[in-house]
Design a protein around this motif. Sequence first.
Motif, PDB file in Angstrom:
ATOM      1  N   UNK A 129      78.378  37.184  82.289  1.00  0.00           N
ATOM      2  CA  UNK A 129      78.871  37.288  83.665  1.00  0.00           C
ATOM      3  C   UNK A 129      77.694  37.361  84.636  1.00  0.00           C
ATOM      4  N   UNK A 130      77.760  36.602  85.700  1.00  0.00           N
ATOM      5  CA  UNK A 130      76.669  36.531  86.679  1.00  0.00           C
ATOM      6  C   UNK A 130      77.083  37.184  87.999  1.00  0.00           C
ATOM      7  N   UNK A 131      76.069  37.682  88.718  1.00  0.00           N
ATOM      8  CA  UNK A 131      76.345  38.283  90.007  1.00  0.00           C
ATOM      9  C   UNK A 131      76.104  37.268  91.122  1.00  0.00           C
ATOM     10  N   UNK A 132      76.081  37.729  92.363  1.00  0.00           N
ATOM     11  CA  UNK A 132      75.947  36.812  93.505  1.00  0.00           C
ATOM     12  C   UNK A 132      74.572  36.166  93.570  1.00  0.00           C
ATOM     13  N   UNK A 133      73.594  36.705  92.818  1.00  0.00           N
ATOM     14  CA  UNK A 133      72.259  36.112  92.786  1.00  0.00           C
ATOM     15  C   UNK A 133      72.071  35.179  91.589  1.00  0.00           C
ATOM     16  N   UNK A 134      73.134  34.965  90.823  1.00  0.00           N
ATOM     17  CA  UNK A 134      73.034  34.104  89.658  1.00  0.00           C
ATOM     18  C   UNK A 134      72.408  34.783  88.458  1.00  0.00           C
ATOM     19  N   UNK A 135      72.255  36.107  88.496  1.00  0.00           N
ATOM     20  CA  UNK A 135      71.645  36.845  87.397  1.00  0.00           C
ATOM     21  C   UNK A 135      72.710  37.545  86.567  1.00  0.00           C
ATOM     22  N   UNK A 136      72.391  37.763  85.287  1.00  0.00           N
ATOM     23  CA  UNK A 136      73.289  38.560  84.464  1.00  0.00           C
ATOM     24  C   UNK A 136      73.348  39.983  85.018  1.00  0.00           C
ATOM     25  N   UNK A 137      74.526  40.547  84.995  1.00  0.00           N
ATOM     26  CA  UNK A 137      74.708  41.885  85.532  1.00  0.00           C
ATOM     27  C   UNK A 137      74.004  42.885  84.621  1.00  0.00           C
ATOM     28  N   UNK A 138      73.074  43.645  85.178  1.00  0.00           N
ATOM     29  CA  UNK A 138      72.326  44.630  84.418  1.00  0.00           C
ATOM     30  C   UNK A 138      72.644  46.032  84.893  1.00  0.00           C
ATOM     31  N   UNK A 139      72.175  47.051  84.159  1.00  0.00           N
ATOM     32  CA  UNK A 139      72.505  48.434  84.522  1.00  0.00           C
ATOM     33  C   UNK A 139      71.754  48.962  85.735  1.00  0.00           C
ATOM     34  N   UNK A 140      70.566  48.393  86.020  1.00  0.00           N
ATOM     35  CA  UNK A 140      69.728  48.951  87.087  1.00  0.00           C
ATOM     36  C   UNK A 140      68.924  47.837  87.731  1.00  0.00           C
ATOM     37  N   UNK A 141      68.950  47.777  89.058  1.00  0.00           N
ATOM     38  CA  UNK A 141      68.212  46.746  89.781  1.00  0.00           C
ATOM     39  C   UNK A 141      67.599  47.340  91.037  1.00  0.00           C
ATOM     40  N   UNK A 142      66.437  46.804  91.407  1.00  0.00           N
ATOM     41  CA  UNK A 142      65.749  47.237  92.612  1.00  0.00           C
ATOM     42  C   UNK A 142      65.790  46.114  93.637  1.00  0.00           C
TER      43      UNK A 142
END
Length: 228
Positions: free
Chosen positions: A178-191
């Motif tokens: 599953x990808x988020x609005x930035x095209x990245x896989x959804x991870x537990x922590x992002x800065x």
Amino acid sequence: MYILVTLADVVQIPPSEFHKPSIRAIEDFVNTKYSDKVIHKVGLCIAFHSLISASEGLIGHGTGIVNVNVDFRLLVFRPFKGEILRGTISHSNMEGIYLSMDFFEDIIVPPPLLFDNTTWGTDDAGTEAFIWRTDNGEGGENEFFFDRAEKCYMRVEQEEWNDLSPQMKRPDDYDMDRRDKYGLKVGPYRIMASMMHSGLGPTLWWLGDEAPAEEATDAMELDGDMEA
């Protein structure tokens, strides 16, 4: 950038570990369980730091495993808002610039958090990248490129957390791609970071010829630390 967090857990020491000193067996258990893992709303766990207390060991019936209640400190990566970090541009697209700190790669700078008059375009090598254009004072423009593999300074603006534990997931969240609005896989922590103030962005812009020398010095210090 790094903080110490106090945690409590039950350490299980199997008979195969009895030859180790107790503190070493506890440290190995904690590092195996926590290192390189994200604890929700705590941060990215790096390594065991120190033992605060430990109970008497209780031997499990029929297994020989010793259970010890421990309180310990853990070294955790969790930069504070406004902190300046240094990372490397791993790639870019129209959604933003993605940076890596080698051990942590979930860092993004969206277009609104770049310098004013920064647009998506093509650099001198024909590669798509963000370009910051400034007035050169002679009726023309200077162009500064956010190129891939450039080392950059960035400012922490926001944290994003996603609780990915099984009990928190909805049925439609089990798609691991599953990808988020930035095209990245959804991870537990992002800065979420910014590069919109003087001194931020590629170090080459601000340090000029001193940037390669500084990077070489950092590499030499890192090699020295590893040898030590």
